[in-house]
Scaffold this motif. Structure first.
Motif, PDB file in Angstrom:
ATOM      1  N   VAL A  82       0.854  -1.191   0.000  1.00  0.00           N
ATOM      2  CA  VAL A  82       0.000   0.000   0.000  1.00  0.00           C
ATOM      3  C   VAL A  82       0.890   1.241   0.000  1.00  0.00           C
ATOM      4  O   VAL A  82       1.909   1.290   0.706  1.00  0.00           O
ATOM      5  CB  VAL A  82      -0.944   0.032   1.225  1.00  0.00           C
ATOM      6  CG1 VAL A  82      -1.807   1.297   1.211  1.00  0.00           C
ATOM      7  CG2 VAL A  82      -1.831  -1.211   1.257  1.00  0.00           C
ATOM      8  N   VAL A  83       0.520   2.221  -0.788  1.00  0.00           N
ATOM      9  CA  VAL A  83       1.165   3.538  -0.782  1.00  0.00           C
ATOM     10  C   VAL A  83       0.130   4.555  -0.291  1.00  0.00           C
ATOM     11  O   VAL A  83      -0.942   4.696  -0.897  1.00  0.00           O
ATOM     12  CB  VAL A  83       1.684   3.928  -2.171  1.00  0.00           C
ATOM     13  CG1 VAL A  83       2.245   5.354  -2.151  1.00  0.00           C
ATOM     14  CG2 VAL A  83       2.754   2.950  -2.635  1.00  0.00           C
ATOM     15  N   ALA A 109      -1.884  -1.215  -3.707  1.00  0.00           N
ATOM     16  CA  ALA A 109      -3.067  -0.383  -3.465  1.00  0.00           C
ATOM     17  C   ALA A 109      -2.621   1.045  -3.133  1.00  0.00           C
ATOM     18  O   ALA A 109      -1.568   1.253  -2.526  1.00  0.00           O
ATOM     19  CB  ALA A 109      -3.904  -0.959  -2.326  1.00  0.00           C
ATOM     20  N   GLY A 110      -3.437   2.016  -3.536  1.00  0.00           N
ATOM     21  CA  GLY A 110      -3.101   3.421  -3.279  1.00  0.00           C
ATOM     22  C   GLY A 110      -4.175   4.124  -2.474  1.00  0.00           C
ATOM     23  O   GLY A 110      -5.371   3.970  -2.742  1.00  0.00           O
ATOM     24  N   ILE A 111      -3.742   4.901  -1.490  1.00  0.00           N
ATOM     25  CA  ILE A 111      -4.658   5.682  -0.647  1.00  0.00           C
ATOM     26  C   ILE A 111      -4.207   7.147  -0.711  1.00  0.00           C
ATOM     27  O   ILE A 111      -3.016   7.448  -0.511  1.00  0.00           O
ATOM     28  CB  ILE A 111      -4.647   5.188   0.807  1.00  0.00           C
ATOM     29  CG1 ILE A 111      -5.079   3.720   0.867  1.00  0.00           C
ATOM     30  CG2 ILE A 111      -5.553   6.052   1.688  1.00  0.00           C
ATOM     31  CD1 ILE A 111      -4.990   3.132   2.272  1.00  0.00           C
ATOM     32  N   LEU A 143      -8.517   5.231   9.960  1.00  0.00           N
ATOM     33  CA  LEU A 143      -7.342   5.125   9.086  1.00  0.00           C
ATOM     34  C   LEU A 143      -6.748   3.720   9.139  1.00  0.00           C
ATOM     35  O   LEU A 143      -6.385   3.151   8.100  1.00  0.00           O
ATOM     36  CB  LEU A 143      -6.302   6.164   9.511  1.00  0.00           C
ATOM     37  CG  LEU A 143      -4.991   6.140   8.723  1.00  0.00           C
ATOM     38  CD1 LEU A 143      -5.228   6.461   7.263  1.00  0.00           C
ATOM     39  CD2 LEU A 143      -3.988   7.123   9.345  1.00  0.00           C
ATOM     40  N   LYS A 144      -6.659   3.156  10.330  1.00  0.00           N
ATOM     41  CA  LYS A 144      -6.138   1.790  10.467  1.00  0.00           C
ATOM     42  C   LYS A 144      -6.997   0.798   9.695  1.00  0.00           C
ATOM     43  O   LYS A 144      -6.491  -0.096   9.007  1.00  0.00           O
ATOM     44  CB  LYS A 144      -6.067   1.398  11.940  1.00  0.00           C
ATOM     45  CG  LYS A 144      -5.000   2.120  12.737  1.00  0.00           C
ATOM     46  CD  LYS A 144      -5.013   1.633  14.179  1.00  0.00           C
ATOM     47  CE  LYS A 144      -3.959   2.321  15.026  1.00  0.00           C
ATOM     48  NZ  LYS A 144      -3.980   1.839  16.432  1.00  0.00           N
ATOM     49  N   ARG A 149      -7.780  -2.771   5.216  1.00  0.00           N
ATOM     50  CA  ARG A 149      -8.611  -3.238   4.106  1.00  0.00           C
ATOM     51  C   ARG A 149      -7.816  -3.205   2.790  1.00  0.00           C
ATOM     52  O   ARG A 149      -7.885  -4.146   1.985  1.00  0.00           O
ATOM     53  CB  ARG A 149      -9.863  -2.360   4.010  1.00  0.00           C
ATOM     54  CG  ARG A 149     -10.828  -2.799   2.934  1.00  0.00           C
ATOM     55  CD  ARG A 149     -12.152  -2.052   3.036  1.00  0.00           C
ATOM     56  NE  ARG A 149     -11.973  -0.597   2.899  1.00  0.00           N
ATOM     57  CZ  ARG A 149     -12.103   0.262   3.928  1.00  0.00           C
ATOM     58  NH1 ARG A 149     -12.382  -0.189   5.150  1.00  0.00           N
ATOM     59  NH2 ARG A 149     -11.964   1.556   3.737  1.00  0.00           N
ATOM     60  N   CYS A 150      -7.033  -2.177   2.589  1.00  0.00           N
ATOM     61  CA  CYS A 150      -6.230  -2.093   1.363  1.00  0.00           C
ATOM     62  C   CYS A 150      -5.098  -3.126   1.359  1.00  0.00           C
ATOM     63  O   CYS A 150      -4.740  -3.652   0.293  1.00  0.00           O
ATOM     64  CB  CYS A 150      -5.662  -0.675   1.218  1.00  0.00           C
ATOM     65  SG  CYS A 150      -6.894   0.561   0.761  1.00  0.00           S
TER      66      CYS A 150
END
Length: 397
Positions: A82-83, A109-111, A143-144, A149-150
């Motif tokens: 994740v990024v 995955a990107g957030i 946020l956690k 999830r990502c």
């Protein structure tokens, strides 16, 4: 860096320094087995440090980058699950960072984190392929959950990608194997010699067209151990032992045995077999060839018979020469012995007759008769004629 990164602000220049792990980080280190590999990108130092600490405490492995350039450099070194990036950076925006991460690994995955939760910003992020959108300030637990999830989404995508890649590799390997087997069958059936293949257990799995034509049998009847029925009964056990010995030790072998031809005649064949390995390096079985060597074997036997006849004739000639030589020596010895004892009726050559005016030469001992086996045999055969005294003549009246 293994435990975290601190950023020192000096105008617009920022340098990274590695710090000693805190107690929270040491505790988080033990819980990271199930965590994700994360990259946090934000140009605000306080947000960056807080985000990294939260993610480390949650059991993730989190790297930090304060600029777009540092983030792209981190992506070159490592693939992340994740990024998490701020939308607006000093040197660009976070969408570029997430796009670069997805180009390196499509399962990443990107957030996007931003303080501007406008519809336009959300739409722009989603169109760029961002997986989730978080508006600052946000709840830590939320946020956690979003990051967890990502991470699960990325891991599931990695699992599916790995399964798809494995299935594709298996499909390609199977297709290559079928193509290789087809080429082998074409070459084997076109060969002028008999070709066979056997499994690692020693069971026949392939016989080419030449074998079937030679034996006159159907393929199904010859597979497994069926081909042994065509071996001559006197050679069958010896042949089976040779095969078992070679398969047990996985060593090449060569054996000759008699194989029944389609017309019922048994022909001598030479069987050469060798082990082979699969592409994975495992023992795949044996492959071998058989050739009819009856004529060659007959030529060898005829050549050996000719050599034997030649040796016999040579020995007989030597024996005859020895017998002739022994006979000549015996005759000469008998002639000399007869002259020495003055046997009546044995004439002497004129050159050897003594003259009355000269004394007779001294008597010489007769030469030793031959003692060889041949001479003794010949002596015993001719004793009645060579060494017998002639009959006495009647005295003069």
């Amino acid at each position: 860096m293994p435990y975290g990164t601190r950023w020192d602000a000096m105008g617009h220049n920022r340098t990274r320094t590695c710090v000693r792990p805190t107690r929270i980080e040491r505790v988080a280190e033990q819980a990271r087995a199930d965590g994700g590999d994360l990259l946090v990108v934000d140009d605000e130092e306080s947000v960056l440090v807080t985000m990294q600490a939260i993610l480390l405490a949650a059991g993730h492995r989190a790297d930090a980058a304060g600029t777009r350039a540092d983030a792209l450099e981190a992506l070159e070194r490592k693939t992340f699950d994740v990024v998490v990036s701020d939308l607006h950076l000093d040197e660009g925006d976070g969408l570029e960072v997430i796009a670069a991460a997805k180009r390196r690994s499509p399962t990443t995955a990107g957030i996007i984190l931003t303080g501007y939760g406008s519809f336009e910003a959300v739409t722009r992020a989603l169109r760029a392929g961002v997986d989730d959108f978080v508006v600052k300030p946000t709840d830590v637990e939320e946020l956690k959950r979003t990051i967890a999830r990502c991470v699960r989404k990325s891991r599931e995508a990695q699992r599916l990608a790995a399964a798809a890649q494995e299935a594709e590799e298996a499909r390609r390997a199977e297709a290559a194997l079928r193509q290789s087997e087809q080429r082998f069958r074409l070459l084997a059936n076109a060969a002028p010699i008999m070709i066979w293949a056997a499994s690692p257990e020693g069971r026949c799995t392939f016989l080419n067209r030449r074998w079937l034509e030679f034996t006159g049998q159907a393929l199904d009847d010859q597979l497994e151990d069926g081909w042994f029925e065509g071996v001559h009964p006197e050679d069958r056990e010896r042949c089976r032992q040779a095969f078992d010995f070679a398969f047990e030790r996985r060593t090449p072998f060569r054996i000759e045995f008699r194989l029944r031809r389609a017309d019922g005649d048994y022909r001598w064949v030479e069987d050469d077999g060798a082990p082979y390995e699969t592409p994975e390096g495992a023992f795949g079985g044996f492959i071998g060839t058989c050739s009819d060597v009856t004529e060659r074997r007959q030529q060898v036997l005829e050549r050996e018979a000719a050599l034997q006849r030649e040796r016999t004739a040579r020995v007989e000639a030597e024996v005859e020469a020895e017998l002739a030589r022994a006979e000549a020596e015996a005759a000469e010895a008998a002639l000399k012995a007869g002259r020495s004892v003055g046997v009546p009726g044995t004439p002497s050559p004129p050159s050897q007759r003594p003259t009355p005016s000269l004394p007779l030469p001294p008597r010489q001992a007769p030469p030793k008769p031959p003692t060889s086996a041949v001479g003794l045999v010949r002596k015993s055969q001719r004793r009645g004629t060579l060494f017998s005294k002639p009959p006495r003549s009647a005295p003069d009246a």
